[in-house]
Design an enzyme around this catalytic site. Structure first.
Site, PDB file in Angstrom:
ATOM      1  N   ASP A  36       2.236  -5.905  -0.292  1.00 49.05           N
ATOM      2  CA  ASP A  36       1.655  -5.855  -1.558  1.00 49.05           C
ATOM      3  C   ASP A  36       2.470  -6.066  -2.652  1.00 49.05           C
ATOM      4  OD1 ASP A  36      -1.601  -4.995  -1.820  1.00 49.05           O
ATOM      5  OD2 ASP A  36      -0.449  -4.980  -3.907  1.00 49.05           O
ATOM      6  N   ASP A  59       5.230 -10.558  -4.009  1.00 48.79           N
ATOM      7  CA  ASP A  59       4.436 -11.369  -4.419  1.00 48.79           C
ATOM      8  C   ASP A  59       4.083 -12.542  -3.444  1.00 48.79           C
ATOM      9  OD1 ASP A  59       3.018 -13.120  -5.849  1.00 48.79           O
ATOM     10  OD2 ASP A  59       4.038 -12.780  -7.737  1.00 48.79           O
ATOM     11  N   ASN A  86      -4.344 -12.001   3.426  1.00 49.78           N
ATOM     12  CA  ASN A  86      -5.505 -11.556   2.754  1.00 49.78           C
ATOM     13  C   ASN A  86      -5.332 -11.200   1.430  1.00 49.78           C
ATOM     14  OD1 ASN A  86      -7.807  -9.230   2.660  1.00 49.78           O
ATOM     15  ND2 ASN A  86      -6.015  -8.029   1.848  1.00 49.78           N
ATOM     16  N   SER A 139     -13.911 -16.315   1.681  1.00 46.96           N
ATOM     17  CA  SER A 139     -15.011 -15.482   1.215  1.00 46.96           C
ATOM     18  C   SER A 139     -16.353 -16.283   1.486  1.00 46.96           C
ATOM     19  CB  SER A 139     -14.580 -15.532  -0.470  1.00 46.96           C
ATOM     20  OG  SER A 139     -15.844 -15.095  -0.950  1.00 46.96           O
ATOM     21  N   TYR A 152     -11.572 -19.657  -8.277  1.00 50.61           N
ATOM     22  CA  TYR A 152     -11.807 -18.553  -7.170  1.00 50.61           C
ATOM     23  C   TYR A 152     -12.347 -19.295  -6.143  1.00 50.61           C
ATOM     24  CZ  TYR A 152     -12.916 -14.500  -4.304  1.00 50.61           C
ATOM     25  OH  TYR A 152     -12.814 -13.588  -3.272  1.00 50.61           O
ATOM     26  N   VAL A 185     -18.306  -6.708  -0.956  1.00 50.52           N
ATOM     27  CA  VAL A 185     -17.830  -5.347  -0.405  1.00 50.52           C
ATOM     28  C   VAL A 185     -17.108  -4.424  -1.620  1.00 50.52           C
ATOM     29  CG1 VAL A 185     -15.977  -4.060   1.230  1.00 50.52           C
ATOM     30  CG2 VAL A 185     -16.870  -6.415   1.692  1.00 50.52           C
ATOM     31  N   THR A 187     -14.686  -2.870  -3.574  1.00 51.60           N
ATOM     32  CA  THR A 187     -13.234  -2.617  -3.691  1.00 51.60           C
ATOM     33  C   THR A 187     -12.656  -2.461  -5.040  1.00 51.60           C
ATOM     34  OG1 THR A 187     -12.569  -4.948  -3.509  1.00 51.60           O
ATOM     35  CG2 THR A 187     -12.969  -3.732  -1.364  1.00 51.60           C
TER      36      THR A 187
END
Ligand code: NAD
Length: 260
Positions: A36, A59, A86, A139, A152, A185, A187
């Site tokens: 991460d 990154d 992910n 997605s 996105y 979801v 998050t």
């Protein structure tokens, strides 16, 4: 470390879906490297995995950082069996006419180029061995023209296309490439994206198609948001031997939203 399934690398594993995926793959017997941007968050994921996961800071939009992390994971945990790309951010829900070019590039850099770089680095490990499983996080916004802003949605459609192209090209060389398309979801995605993008992006907490329970009920036949565990189960299935004849698939996990 229980590593009978081999090494799995999970990007964006510091929170949300990535953390749930890292914990699920650890429980399933993979040796997990959790990667991460946020080092303390990913260390916490490793702690939650009972100290069995390796925490790595990188990154995904920077090839050299990703390369260093993957090299370290393979050196410590052995050959790469599964790569889960992910990591991702939202885009402020801007339409094209109002989206700043720099913001567009930043979102494409992380959400699409980051997946490309993860796939490319994973292939360097997988092609010589003629085996491997790649799972990319798309997605419902990778299949529909809603669920995010222009950048996105374009990036997530790109992830679905990249997944299919790789499935065709590498399927005969022992590598399966699939993606998962989650619906809503709960998050920290909005808050984390806000922090990563910095000033100039409107407050995302109230933007989008599923910002409160009433909107989710109207949108999703299941009537509720999915859980990170629902998505982790789908990723773990695609990363497992149970999915050996599944290649180039976009697995929708959305409580029925897309069926409408
Ligand atoms: P999250 O913000 O909880 O997790 C994303 C993680 O990715 C964070 O820990 C963040 O630090 C990390 N990250 C961001 N940019 C990075 C970079 N450049 N390099 C390395 N790490 C980086 O959000 P989440 O909901 O768990 O999102 C995970 C993925 O799922 C994203 O790709 C997102 O687009 C996708 N997704 C989420 C939903 C949802 O409703 N939550 C729905 C569909 C798809």
């Amino acid at each position: 470390m229980s590593a009978q399934q081999g090494l799995a690398i999970v990007t964006g594993a510091g929170s949300g879906l990535g953390r749930a995926i890292a914990l699920k793959l650890t429980a399933d017997g993979f040796a997990v490297a959790a990667l991460d941007l946020d080092e303390s968050a990913v260390r916490e994921t490793a702690r939650l995995a009972g100290g069995k996961a390796l925490a790595l800071q990188a990154d995904v939009s920077r090839a050299a950082e990703l390369d260093r992390a993957v090299t370290a994971a393979v050196a410590e945990l052995g050959p790469l069996e599964a790569m889960v790309n992910n990591a991702g951010i939202l885009d402020g829900y801007f339409d094209v006419d109002e989206m700043d070019e720099a913001l567009w590039r930043k979102v494409i850099d992380i959400d699409l180029t980051g997946v490309f770089l993860g796939c490319k680095r994973a292939l360097r490990e997988m092609l010589p061995r003629q085996r491997g499983r790649i799972v990319n996080m798309a997605s419902v916004a990778g299949l529909n023209g809603t669920g995010g802003g222009a950048a996105y949605i374009a990036a997530k459609h790109g992830v679905v296309g990249l997944t299919r192209q790789m499935a065709v090209q590498y399927g005969a060389r022992g590598i399966r490439t699939n993606c998962v398309c989650p619906g809503p979801v709960a998050t920290g995605l909005r808050a984390h994206s806000q922090a990563i993008l910095g000033p100039g992006v409107p407050d995302m907490s109230g933007r989008g198609v599923a910002v409160n329970d009433d909107m989710v009920r109207a949108l999703v036949p299941a009537g509720v948001r999915g859980t990170p565990g629902n998505i982790a189960d789908a990723v773990a299935f695609l990363a497992s031997g149970a999915a050996d004849y599944i290649n180039g698939h976009a697995l929708v996990v959305d409580g029925g939203w897309r069926a409408k």
